[in-house]
Motif scaffolding. Sequence first.
Motif, PDB file in Angstrom:
ATOM      1  N   LEU A  47       0.822  -1.213   0.000  1.00 12.61           N
ATOM      2  CA  LEU A  47       0.000   0.000   0.000  1.00 12.61           C
ATOM      3  C   LEU A  47       0.856   1.264   0.000  1.00 12.61           C
ATOM      4  N   SER A  48       2.097   1.157   0.483  1.00 10.84           N
ATOM      5  CA  SER A  48       3.015   2.301   0.431  1.00 10.84           C
ATOM      6  C   SER A  48       3.587   2.492  -0.973  1.00 10.84           C
ATOM      7  N   ALA A  49       3.515   1.440  -1.785  1.00  8.37           N
ATOM      8  CA  ALA A  49       4.175   1.458  -3.089  1.00  8.37           C
ATOM      9  C   ALA A  49       3.351   2.117  -4.184  1.00  8.37           C
ATOM     10  N   THR A  50       2.100   2.487  -3.868  1.00  9.46           N
ATOM     11  CA  THR A  50       1.244   3.011  -4.924  1.00  9.46           C
ATOM     12  C   THR A  50       0.412   4.197  -4.448  1.00  9.46           C
ATOM     13  N   ALA A  51       0.175   5.130  -5.366  1.00  9.95           N
ATOM     14  CA  ALA A  51      -0.839   6.165  -5.163  1.00  9.95           C
ATOM     15  C   ALA A  51      -2.165   5.574  -5.644  1.00  9.95           C
ATOM     16  N   GLY A  52      -3.254   6.320  -5.475  1.00  9.83           N
ATOM     17  CA  GLY A  52      -4.500   5.762  -5.979  1.00  9.83           C
ATOM     18  C   GLY A  52      -5.738   6.493  -5.511  1.00  9.83           C
ATOM     19  N   VAL A  53      -6.883   5.939  -5.924  1.00  6.29           N
ATOM     20  CA  VAL A  53      -8.199   6.443  -5.530  1.00  6.29           C
ATOM     21  C   VAL A  53      -8.857   5.360  -4.694  1.00  6.29           C
ATOM     22  N   TYR A  54      -9.436   5.741  -3.574  1.00  2.00           N
ATOM     23  CA  TYR A  54     -10.045   4.765  -2.670  1.00  2.00           C
ATOM     24  C   TYR A  54     -11.473   5.179  -2.329  1.00  2.00           C
ATOM     25  N   LEU A  55     -12.211   4.243  -1.750  1.00  2.00           N
ATOM     26  CA  LEU A  55     -13.601   4.476  -1.365  1.00  2.00           C
ATOM     27  C   LEU A  55     -13.814   4.101   0.093  1.00  2.00           C
ATOM     28  N   ILE A  56     -14.538   4.944   0.806  1.00  2.00           N
ATOM     29  CA  ILE A  56     -14.988   4.614   2.160  1.00  2.00           C
ATOM     30  C   ILE A  56     -16.517   4.503   2.103  1.00  2.00           C
TER      31      ILE A  56
ATOM     32  N   PRO B  14       0.551   5.359 -10.467  1.00  4.17           N
ATOM     33  CA  PRO B  14       1.992   5.466 -10.178  1.00  4.17           C
ATOM     34  C   PRO B  14       2.272   6.595  -9.189  1.00  4.17           C
ATOM     35  N   LYS B  15       3.196   6.377  -8.302  1.00  9.12           N
ATOM     36  CA  LYS B  15       3.552   7.422  -7.333  1.00  9.12           C
ATOM     37  C   LYS B  15       4.280   8.592  -7.987  1.00  9.12           C
ATOM     38  N   THR B  16       4.671   8.414  -9.235  1.00 12.50           N
ATOM     39  CA  THR B  16       5.331   9.509  -9.954  1.00 12.50           C
ATOM     40  C   THR B  16       4.325  10.550 -10.446  1.00 12.50           C
ATOM     41  N   MET B  17       3.038  10.224 -10.398  1.00 12.93           N
ATOM     42  CA  MET B  17       2.015  11.185 -10.832  1.00 12.93           C
ATOM     43  C   MET B  17       1.945  12.350  -9.858  1.00 12.93           C
ATOM     44  N   THR B  18       1.644  13.525 -10.377  1.00 12.99           N
ATOM     45  CA  THR B  18       1.527  14.706  -9.519  1.00 12.99           C
ATOM     46  C   THR B  18       0.214  14.673  -8.750  1.00 12.99           C
ATOM     47  N   GLN B  19       0.139  15.482  -7.699  1.00 12.38           N
ATOM     48  CA  GLN B  19      -1.083  15.579  -6.910  1.00 12.38           C
ATOM     49  C   GLN B  19      -2.269  15.976  -7.802  1.00 12.38           C
ATOM     50  N   ARG B  20      -2.029  16.901  -8.700  1.00 13.38           N
ATOM     51  CA  ARG B  20      -3.098  17.368  -9.585  1.00 13.38           C
ATOM     52  C   ARG B  20      -3.625  16.237 -10.460  1.00 13.38           C
TER      53      ARG B  20
ATOM     54  N   VAL C 115      -3.538  12.988  -9.811  1.00 14.47           N
ATOM     55  CA  VAL C 115      -4.248  12.013  -8.986  1.00 14.47           C
ATOM     56  C   VAL C 115      -5.630  12.534  -8.627  1.00 14.47           C
ATOM     57  N   VAL C 116      -5.716  13.799  -8.231  1.00 18.99           N
ATOM     58  CA  VAL C 116      -7.000  14.398  -7.844  1.00 18.99           C
ATOM     59  C   VAL C 116      -7.969  14.407  -9.027  1.00 18.99           C
ATOM     60  N   LYS C 117      -7.457  14.549 -10.238  1.00 14.83           N
ATOM     61  CA  LYS C 117      -8.302  14.518 -11.431  1.00 14.83           C
ATOM     62  C   LYS C 117      -9.014  13.170 -11.538  1.00 14.83           C
ATOM     63  N   ARG C 118      -8.312  12.071 -11.260  1.00 10.55           N
ATOM     64  CA  ARG C 118      -8.937  10.732 -11.263  1.00 10.55           C
ATOM     65  C   ARG C 118      -9.940  10.599 -10.124  1.00 10.55           C
ATOM     66  N   GLU C 119      -9.600  11.174  -8.976  1.00  9.77           N
ATOM     67  CA  GLU C 119     -10.519  11.141  -7.834  1.00  9.77           C
ATOM     68  C   GLU C 119     -11.847  11.811  -8.203  1.00  9.77           C
ATOM     69  N   GLN C 120     -11.778  12.969  -8.844  1.00 11.86           N
ATOM     70  CA  GLN C 120     -12.985  13.710  -9.216  1.00 11.86           C
ATOM     71  C   GLN C 120     -13.814  12.961 -10.244  1.00 11.86           C
ATOM     72  N   LEU C 121     -13.129  12.210 -11.112  1.00  8.93           N
ATOM     73  CA  LEU C 121     -13.847  11.392 -12.089  1.00  8.93           C
ATOM     74  C   LEU C 121     -14.682  10.333 -11.388  1.00  8.93           C
ATOM     75  N   TYR C 122     -14.119   9.684 -10.371  1.00 11.53           N
ATOM     76  CA  TYR C 122     -14.868   8.669  -9.628  1.00 11.53           C
ATOM     77  C   TYR C 122     -16.011   9.302  -8.827  1.00 11.53           C
ATOM     78  N   MET C 123     -15.810  10.507  -8.302  1.00 13.61           N
ATOM     79  CA  MET C 123     -16.902  11.202  -7.604  1.00 13.61           C
ATOM     80  C   MET C 123     -18.095  11.402  -8.534  1.00 13.61           C
ATOM     81  N   LYS C 124     -17.770  11.766  -9.779  1.00 20.54           N
ATOM     82  CA  LYS C 124     -18.820  11.989 -10.768  1.00 20.54           C
ATOM     83  C   LYS C 124     -19.509  10.681 -11.133  1.00 20.54           C
TER      84      LYS C 124
END
Length: 355
Positions: A258-267, A328-334, A336-345
């Motif tokens: 879990l430390s090796a990857t960035a990502g989008v998660y759900l609670i 990938p953890k090499t992706m920028t915060q911006r 990653v957040v773009k993918r997060e917003q896609l899942y919100m939609k």
Amino acid sequence: MTNPLLSDQESELTALLDAYQEKFPAAESPITYMMGFGPEQLCTILRQANGREIVFSYPDLDQGVLDGCAYHYKEAPDEAGRGNPITLQELLYARGLPRTAKTKLVRHRDTSGTIDIHDLYRNHRPAFLDYQRQQGNRVFDKCDFLVACLGEPGSQSRFVGVFKVQGIERETEEHYYYQLVEVPGFADLKERVIFDWGRAAISWHQWLRPEVGKTVLEIQPKPFSQPFTDYLDFTLSFAELTQLVNSQSPRDEWCRMLSATAGVYLILDQSSGKQYIGSAYGTEGIWGRWKDYVATQGHGGNVELVKLLAADAQHSWHFQFTVLMTLPKTMTQREVVKREQLYMKKLGSRAHGLN
């Protein structure tokens, strides 16, 4: 004209020597070895002593040649344990390992980089046991028991079981296959006890002797029982996540993966069916973000979750965590957040959920 840098260095060396000789009045003075080390290196040695006595030597003095100096630190006694720390031996003997038995301590650690011993042990147990019993030499011939452990960073080792040696089961031109049977009674210590292997960290096996105690460095909480299989193949309740975070070391599988990857998660709030979509980035990835939820009793700083916990401090026990997408953890915060917003939609978590 006096060099101010040299003057400062001499002042520091004088102060360090005074403090050292006050602490160890009977010890040999480090100034004796000025010619071997020089003032700058001697300052460094004294700084790094950190309350320990320094033992100096000339390695080739007995041959009549002064070929540089050597030194090492005497370890300071454990003040908390008053010089009498808990040892691996006392834990094992108290649970039935015969004190007089011929017992070998083995430390499994692959230095070639071709085998992940921790992964082999946790996720491919039969293969690990086969790896342990297969030897190129007859190293287990004269012992009654094996105390098995996994190599951790430095000289640290993690206890994983006691095995009875019942002789060689079969042999080939290249290997001997020992019959090893795990001994019951040590389950409460397995994977939890971290101890110091000692200075001979290069040697993977040694005799376990009652008189040479292996210092226990840590007894961790009970390890998490659910094995890690795949990022998209699990759900964790908040209770499970709490146990997971509180039981993992940086070498354990859940923490590493879990430390090796960035990502989008759900609670998922199982009491209402509402969802919260979040994202994780940075050096610790998903693991670092999920640790925040445990540290904050479940809200992680999220506004709607804070409100739920303000109304009911135990509400987080309804939460279930899962990964929707790894990145990938090499992706920028911006990015990653773009993918997060896609899942919100996609899931409507802004209009009908907890975002």
